[in-house]
Design a protein around this motif. Sequence first.
Motif, PDB file in Angstrom:
ATOM      1  N   VAL A  53       0.539  -1.222  -0.400  1.00 25.23           N
ATOM      2  CA  VAL A  53       0.428  -0.215   0.100  1.00 25.23           C
ATOM      3  C   VAL A  53       0.999   1.046  -0.242  1.00 25.23           C
ATOM      4  O   VAL A  53       1.387   1.295   1.319  1.00 25.23           O
ATOM      5  CB  VAL A  53      -0.832  -0.145   1.294  1.00 25.23           C
ATOM      6  N   ASP A  85      -6.679   7.489  -2.019  1.00 26.97           N
ATOM      7  CA  ASP A  85      -6.165   6.925  -1.281  1.00 26.97           C
ATOM      8  C   ASP A  85      -7.423   6.160  -0.495  1.00 26.97           C
ATOM      9  O   ASP A  85      -7.277   5.277  -0.230  1.00 26.97           O
ATOM     10  CB  ASP A  85      -5.217   8.060  -0.488  1.00 26.97           C
ATOM     11  N   GLU A  88      -7.165   2.494  -1.949  1.00 22.81           N
ATOM     12  CA  GLU A  88      -6.494   1.689  -1.239  1.00 22.81           C
ATOM     13  C   GLU A  88      -6.556   1.319   0.035  1.00 22.81           C
ATOM     14  O   GLU A  88      -6.019   0.119   0.252  1.00 22.81           O
ATOM     15  CB  GLU A  88      -5.483   2.293  -1.696  1.00 22.81           C
ATOM     16  N   TYR A  92      -7.300  -2.284   1.891  1.00 22.74           N
ATOM     17  CA  TYR A  92      -6.400  -2.706   2.855  1.00 22.74           C
ATOM     18  C   TYR A  92      -7.235  -3.258   3.856  1.00 22.74           C
ATOM     19  O   TYR A  92      -6.907  -4.439   4.070  1.00 22.74           O
ATOM     20  CB  TYR A  92      -5.410  -1.272   3.367  1.00 22.74           C
TER      21      TYR A  92
END
Length: 99
Positions: A53, A85, A88, A92
């Motif tokens: 990441v 972001d 992402e 995650y």
Amino acid sequence: RTIILRIESADKSKSIKSFANNIGLEGLCFETRHEFDEKEKISVRLFFFGDKVPMMRIQAKVIWSKIDPPVNRYGVSFTGIEEEDKTELSCYIESKMTK
């Protein structure tokens, strides 16, 4: 995995290093010996140690604190996060929940 934080505030002369204890799409918690005021605006850089990441820079606001010397615990709400972001971060979090 470990998420390393670099926290910057207009009230602090240098950035503060910490670790995220808990993270979600809306915010995170961390511990530090430094003091922050509730509603204080901060900038947080997130480094996902051992993961692919990318580093993220997120604007946040302190929404709660628990002072328990020698460590202070804080919860922050994200107030400014880029869409890339956010995607992402969502991937995650999902990957960690399925393990």
